[in-house]
Design an enzyme around this catalytic site. Structure first.
Site, PDB file in Angstrom:
ATOM      1  N   TYR A 167     -53.172  40.157  68.337  1.00  0.00           N
ATOM      2  CA  TYR A 167     -53.197  41.233  67.334  1.00  0.00           C
ATOM      3  C   TYR A 167     -54.323  40.996  66.320  1.00  0.00           C
ATOM      4  CZ  TYR A 167     -51.087  45.250  65.008  1.00  0.00           C
ATOM      5  OH  TYR A 167     -50.863  46.495  64.476  1.00  0.00           O
ATOM      6  N   LYS A 225     -53.134  45.364  58.863  1.00  0.00           N
ATOM      7  CA  LYS A 225     -51.787  45.888  58.586  1.00  0.00           C
ATOM      8  C   LYS A 225     -51.187  45.213  57.351  1.00  0.00           C
ATOM      9  CE  LYS A 225     -51.245  48.882  61.996  1.00  0.00           C
ATOM     10  NZ  LYS A 225     -51.450  50.313  61.713  1.00  0.00           N
TER      11      LYS A 225
END
Ligand SMILES: NC(=O)c1ccc[n+]([C@@H]2O[C@H](COP(=O)([O-])OP(=O)(O)OC[C@H]3O[C@@H](n4cnc5c(N)ncnc54)[C@H](O)[C@@H]3O)[C@@H](O)[C@H]2O)c1
Length: 272
Positions: free
Chosen positions: A159, A166
């Site tokens: 990720y 995020k």
């Protein structure tokens, strides 16, 4: 409206980030429509316009134009069009993220400065840029929503820079909530579990991540865009009028788990 109780009746919302009928934004749009909301969509470029227009038609929604968040003029145009058509806005749904696929695999430490800036700009700053325009069209009772992932809170394989983006997005939800709260405007995020979408297909070993969640979440499954959609709808409806600055997990409970489920099959088997 079909089968809903009408909690979104009289509310008009702009949905940004539909790419196709597997998009999380589409799940949220469907739920808002079912509860009586009136919707408008943006699309990113001509290729996606072909997908978004028929979907918008299905919900009797308006299409207010192309928006590429890296081009501020296109954001301005979209909000001018919303103002022209509706005169105001009750809610905003932001489901936009991007990172170079080549950096969504391997080690975070390899992130390039260019992709770091691009990922943070598109996946985090765009929500603030859009909130700036939306604020001007909203009355007290307005609501804004964005989409995040557990990779903001904990390390997740591949990720990488998206996890950092995020984390920044979740912090911006809190800062925007504090800025807009005195005007009666709320800002929240849904932290969705992994779902197979166009954006997710860019993440390395995504099938493995899906399987891991299915085997280890308390509900022993993954979630659907309809389940994320219903919670998203709640967060932009008056039902959640006392909620702001919240990151609401819709992940079959995965975020409470600290260790592999002992009954889950061997990891190498789960990868197949
Ligand atoms: N799919 C998952 O597993 C998952 C989990 C948690 C959170 N999310 C988040 O949900 C949101 C929606 O993603 P999705 O999974 O539905 O994928 P998707 O591919 O359907 O949607 C991503 C959208 O981002 C838009 N976008 C990207 N760059 C843009 C730009 N420069 N300007 C305007 N729009 C741009 C694309 O046009 C697309 O509509 C993203 O923020 C994503 O990070 C996804």
């Amino acid at each position: 409206m079909s089968g809903g109780s009408g909690v979104m009746k009289g509310r008009r919302g702009l949905v940004m980030g539909v790419a196709n009928n597997r998009s999380i934004a589409w799940g949220i749009a469907k739920s808002c429509h079912e509860q009586g909301a009136e919707l408008a969509f943006t699309y990113q470029g001509e290729a996606l316009e072909k997908r978004v227009r028929p979907l918008a038609a299905e919900l009797g929604a308006a299409v207010v134009g192309h928006c590429d968040v890296t081009d501020p003029a296109t954001i301005d145009q979209v909000f001018e069009e919303v103002k022209r058509v509706w005169g105001g806005l009750d809610f905003l749904v932001h489901c936009i993220a991007f990172s170079d696929k080549d950096e969504l695999t391997g080690r975070y430490i390899e992130t390039s400065a260019d992709n770091f800036s691009k990922s943070l700009f598109i996946s985090c700053y765009s929500f603030t840029a859009i909130a700036q325009r939306a604020e001007k069209l909203m009355q007290p009772g307005g609501a804004m929503l964005t989409l995040t992932y557990y990779g903001a809170e904990k390390w997740m394989p591949h990720y990488n820079v998206m996890g950092v983006a995020k984390a920044a997005l979740e912090a911006s939800v809190r800062y925007l909530a504090a800025d807009l709260g005195p005007n009666g405007i709320r800002v929240n995020a849904v932290s969705a579990g992994p779902i197979k979408t166009l954006a997710a297909s860019g993440i390395g070993d995504f099938r493995y991540i899906l399987k891991w969640n299915e085997l280890n979440s308390p509900l022993r499954r993954t979630v659907t865009i309809e389940e994320v959609g219903d919670v998203g709808m709640y967060l932009v409806s008056d039902l959640s009028r006392g909620v702001t600055g919240e990151i609401h997990h819709v992940d079959a409970g995965y975020h409470v788990v600290g260790m592999k489920n002992p009954d889950a099959p061997d990891l190498t088997l789960a990868k197949d």
